[in-house]
Design a protein around this motif. Structure first.
Motif, PDB file in Angstrom:
ATOM      1  N   ILE A  67      41.036  33.946  38.809  1.00 57.99           N
ATOM      2  CA  ILE A  67      40.826  35.277  38.260  1.00 57.99           C
ATOM      3  C   ILE A  67      40.010  36.144  39.047  1.00 57.99           C
ATOM      4  N   HIS A  68      39.920  35.893  40.419  1.00 58.19           N
ATOM      5  CA  HIS A  68      39.128  36.439  41.179  1.00 58.19           C
ATOM      6  C   HIS A  68      39.530  37.834  41.505  1.00 58.19           C
ATOM      7  N   ARG A  92      36.955  30.858  30.333  1.00 57.01           N
ATOM      8  CA  ARG A  92      37.553  31.911  29.545  1.00 57.01           C
ATOM      9  C   ARG A  92      38.500  30.992  28.357  1.00 57.01           C
ATOM     10  N   ALA A 118      30.973  37.687  38.707  1.00 58.89           N
ATOM     11  CA  ALA A 118      31.540  36.564  39.078  1.00 58.89           C
ATOM     12  C   ALA A 118      31.239  35.563  37.569  1.00 58.89           C
ATOM     13  N   LEU A 153      38.744  39.772  38.567  1.00 57.79           N
ATOM     14  CA  LEU A 153      37.198  40.036  38.651  1.00 57.79           C
ATOM     15  C   LEU A 153      36.809  41.051  39.396  1.00 57.79           C
ATOM     16  N   PHE A 154      37.253  40.971  40.839  1.00 62.28           N
ATOM     17  CA  PHE A 154      36.745  41.995  41.768  1.00 62.28           C
ATOM     18  C   PHE A 154      37.512  43.038  42.200  1.00 62.28           C
ATOM     19  N   GLU A 196      43.112  27.916  32.368  1.00 63.21           N
ATOM     20  CA  GLU A 196      42.296  28.482  31.466  1.00 63.21           C
ATOM     21  C   GLU A 196      42.004  27.896  30.168  1.00 63.21           C
ATOM     22  N   GLU A 251      31.842  35.197  34.871  1.00 67.83           N
ATOM     23  CA  GLU A 251      33.126  34.965  33.935  1.00 67.83           C
ATOM     24  C   GLU A 251      33.691  33.395  34.560  1.00 67.83           C
ATOM     25  N   LEU A 252      33.614  33.289  35.772  1.00 65.86           N
ATOM     26  CA  LEU A 252      33.911  31.987  36.510  1.00 65.86           C
ATOM     27  C   LEU A 252      33.149  30.620  35.874  1.00 65.86           C
TER      28      LEU A 252
END
Lengths: 624, 624
Positions: free
Chosen positions: B531-532, A567, A560, B535-536, B466, A562-563
């Protein structure tokens, strides 16, 4: 006996164990290996007997291994009191389970690895895993140490020793259980162990540098690269093979495990092209497209060129190579020779060389293992092991904090919401504005003072938002009264908190907390807020207290992260302030043994600063 | 030749391939197996030659396998044109890579599995993977089908055939590459394939019911349970073994892979206790604590009791069992007998019986495999395979949608923000209020009409948030002007959108979209917003269009679903409205071939209804 025995192994029934032990000590034994089961792991009477036995052994100046163990072995002195043959080698093995120890011996043999010493510690009545670990660190022929442990005893001391092993250049690989209630039930019956929370074990690994694995096979897979003659300095892996399917599959697996398969330079690609058929791919992965079948020395040429180019930190050869030696005597000779020169070329250039082959038991594969080259039958096993090395480069051991002060009597910490907020605020954690209210008029007065929009929370439940005890975005008095009445009726709440609405949309919510483990002490943890960390198994943990610098490392190691870091052109959030809060929270809890658990969820991280929006604290119950 | 050959294998160099083919057809061959490489996968000239060859074969009423293949085998007729011995069995194998096919043959042999047919399809100039798949579905002795494919051709047609295989009771297991740019590069050189996005392959599996695996070993591991005589009806696994470490480790791995290790009833536990030593655990996992060593028949007694209790859907035996047969002739006889009666007891009770053993190559392990019992050397491999069966129970195949209408000329779709919003709103997706503005006065007018707080977006960038092109929570005109000027200066944006601020804190943000794949057509996807999902790695996908019902299934299969469904007393969010939006979006894109990609991110899911807060659309470029 003609002379006093140095060591006596006792494998009698539990009811005659005591008598046998007396005989052994009387005969002058300095070491007792107690295979006998049915003592401490069975019942209270057995535990009492086991403790008394340990006392007697110590009083006699001797040492006791077990009981309920499988024996010990030292391949350097040909001592073997286990029931399987053990291949000599450089791995030290400590196991609380005899059979798991034997499984490791089996798997290691298939991978060409052997053992220096095997210590089955069983119930650890006297000699425990930590002392055994120290002994293996001090043991010259042991180059890596593997552990299967259910009960860590004094976990901090254990982790400190493990940390010193890493410093001595001896990697420690740990397998344990207790991630689930089902396995915890068994452990208690098995060796009398009260297992640690899996999160606490992860913290011990993060702090001490132990490598945690999930299965015996993963342990052996990882040991292969840990014992290889070269360690990569980065994540870049070059892939070569004679077959497009294999090299492509390897690329997908390596990248999935966090490694980089970077495109080669024009220069290197051109040099590779000049020696390979036109259908070859030369940009990485390299598919030599039949060139190996035409002339097996082409494998060596390609690997040498890549190794010397400096364009990869490790080189993986994948697919058919290894199988020629099963075709004919001629092929056997030439493939083994090429295997040797290839390995030398890579090692001379300082590169880790790893092989995945369809023929893991072939003469060439065995030869490669003797040269220290890791050889895998499963491409994902190779990728996972390389991935662990790469992860360690990015996330090195944080170090085990100095021993915590012993519990001193202190004023009992409050566990109510406002009491907890106050304590944590004093500890340095910024909270948003909030006021306790118990009536509608008080709520309206509080909201006016704070300024709409506000949040109303019903107090008294540990997990407010999950119980529907939080109402967000209240824009005025009418909505506030409606929310107050609704929650009062539904939740029977008598106390409420009116709070300033935080700019949730402008930040990211984290969860941070400290949980006390019976063996490892206070564990700091951080992840995405709400239930995200749990849902996506994305939690960073370490022994508390952590410094702000370590906190940054922990947060950065989250997927996480990156949150927060942002970006492209987006501005990053205040990771340092979040780490400061984690450090403060971890110091707070580490210094107060009466705090069993404390959690801030969420902590809103903004572009500048952080805001704790909720907190809860659980006091240690009197019962241990 | 004395008579016309039915089949001719051509293994000559590429430059004389054509002549050899002519000879073969002239001689009357009905089937050509072209081993020759260096044609379609090499260059344009080779591709032209390969196409011409396929034409000539078809014109002659014959069929062509390859070129660039490794041959074919049919163990029922003793036809083997590959270069390895192939164990007969019930698995049909189709592979675009010869060596990967051989690796599967090797691994299968170790697992006691054999093959009915092996088709190395190579460049698929004539016979392709889809036709081969159909042939295997129609082939009686084939009970399961494994595929390694790089180029799916008409992916929808391929998936339809795969879907019918599942319906015929023949599971299809798929291995492919192209998850990364590195492997896509290789595939193009290897077989001339332009690979599909990994997401599209996942969608094909979700819709058709194919099982996707990541490595050859996973393929064989999964095949073992797919071919076992019983299929579990639920997630409950009972674990038994003679050793606490092994059964505890198994519990942790099974639960990590999504299975349940539920506590046995008092009645069953009591019956187990009555036959086992006092140190045994009997609540599940069951550690028989030495009872197996005392009397090997105890293994059978325990397994039989559990199987007949109905308290587990599958039974896993883990650890030492399997190894007695390596100790002595007596042990071999008794262990093999117990293995047989144990397997019968489980099967008679309708339970899947699976074994993990430290001795996977022992006589008993081989005997178990002959009885159809899956036997694993790695406990996690067993857990993963069982986990796949359980997942399939929860997430069954959605079905492959009927063929899409062929592209018809249509008005060009707009790709600007407001144009996209309009189209999607017409398609049935609810958007929040928004107005386009290009000047400060217009922005203030729009905000007044909409009502503060508002959001300001700079238009023109595909990824607004972003790039810092979204300002949330604008409370009044001053803040609006400041935001307008700042974004204008920083991003040089000429057009903006003023939008009503949505109640973000009251809902959960999803991402949903449709992406067109060159082989599989439009793919619907849904995951957590922002972006979750990326990411996950938590994305649910299927062929578009999906129905609202399928949309519910997709959303529920996300790990993030718990955020929507709610926990404890919290009220669930409007999952149905989210599924409706996904269905509408997927219909919209599926019906418009000119839409290459369309995405709503985020779609805010509230307690009642949903709100699309941003949208973007990418038109297909003229170049394919």
């Amino acid at each position: 006996m003609p002379e006093a025995p140095e060591l006596v192994a006792i494998a009698v029934r539990a009811d005659v164990f005591e008598a046998a032990l007396d005989d052994a000590l009387r005969a002058g034994a300095r070491a007792i290996v107690a295979i006998t089961a049915g003592l401490g792991e069975r019942d209270q009477a057995g535990l009492t007997l086991q403790r008394a036995a340990a006392e007697r052994v110590r009083a006699a100046g001797a040492v006791l291994v077990g009981p309920n163990c499988l024996g010990v072995a030292d391949t350097g002195t040909e001592l073997n009191l286990t029931w399987d043959a053990i291949q000599p080698g450089s791995v030290g093995l400590i196991s609380q389970s005899g059979n798991l120890g034997l499984e490791l011996v089996q798997l290691a043999q298939a991978a060409g690895l052997g053992f220096s010493r095997f210590i089955s510690v069983g119930n650890q009545a006297d000699l425990d895993a930590a002392e055994s670990l120290q002994a293996l660190i001090d043991h010259g022929p042991t180059r890596a140490i593997t552990l299967y442990v259910e009960d860590f005893g004094d976990g901090r001391a254990f982790a400190s020793i493990a940390g010193s092993a890493a410093a001595a250049g001896k990697p420690v690989v740990l397998l344990t259980i207790g991630a689930t209630a089902a396995s915890a039930r068994v452990a208690h019956s098995h060796t009398g162990a009260l297992v640690s929370d899996s999160v606490a074990v992860d913290a011990a690994c993060r702090s001490s540098g132990m490598y945690r694995v999930q299965t015996p096979l993963q342990m052996i897979d990882l040991l292969q690269v840990l014992l290889a003659p070269r360690r990569p300095n980065g994540r870049r892996v070059a892939i070569a093979g004679d077959g497009g399917g294999h090299v492509a599959l390897a690329a997908d697996r390596l990248i999935a495990r966090g490694l980089q398969v970077e495109t080669f330079s024009d220069q290197l690609a051109a040099r590779l092209s000049s020696m390979l058929p036109p259908t070859a791919t030369t940009r990485n992965p390299v598919d030599i497209a039949g060139a190996g079948e035409e002339d097996i020395v082409n494998f060596e040429r390609v690997v040498r060129l890549i190794a010397q180019s400096g364009e990869a930190d490790a080189i993986l050869l994948t697919g058919y190579f290894g199988g020629y030696s099963e075709q004919s005597e001629d092929y056997r000779r030439s493939e083994m020779e090429v295997a040797g020169t290839m390995a030398s070329a890579a090692h001379d250039a300082g590169r880790l060389f790893v092989v995945h082959t369809m023929y893991p038991a072939s003469p060439t594969s065995q030869h490669l293992r003797r040269l220290g080259v890791p050889v895998y039958a499963d491409i994902d096993a190779a990728a996972r092991a390389l991935g662990r090395l790469a992860d360690r480069m990015v996330n090195p051991a944080l170090g085990v904090p100095a021993p915590l002060p012993s519990p001193t009597p202190s004023a009992t910490v409050p566990t109510d919401y406002f009491g907890t907020r106050h304590l944590l605020a004093v500890a340095g954690i910024p909270f948003g504005e909030a006021r306790p209210v118990e009536s509608e008029p008080a709520a309206i007065e509080a909201a006016s003072a704070i300024g709409y929009p506000v949040v109303l929370k019903a107090l008294g439940s540990l997990h407010k938002s999950e119980a529907g005890g939080v109402r967000l975005a209240i824009a005025g008095a009418d909505q506030l009264i409606e929310a107050f009445r609704e929650m009062h009726a539904r939740l029977h709440a008598a106390a409420f908190s009116v709070e300033k609405e935080a700019p949730l949309a402008l930040g990211v919510e984290l969860l941070m907390g400290v949980k006390r483990d019976r063996h490892f002490g206070p564990i700091a943890l951080v992840g995405l807020g709400g239930i995200h960390a749990e849902l996506f198994s994305d939690l960073a943990v370490a022994f508390a207290p952590v410094s702000a610098g370590q906190g940054v490392g922990l947060i950065r190691s989250l997927r996480a992260a990156e949150l927060l870091i942002g970006r492209r052109d987006a501005r990053p959030l205040d990771l340092e302030a979040a780490a400061d809060a984690l450090a403060a929270l971890s110091r707070f809890a580490a210094a107060r043994p009466e705090v069993d658990e404390v959690e801030i969820n969420p902590l809103l991280v903004l572009e500048r600063g952080v805001l704790a929006l909720d907190a809860r604290l659980v006091r240690q119950s009197a019962e241990p």
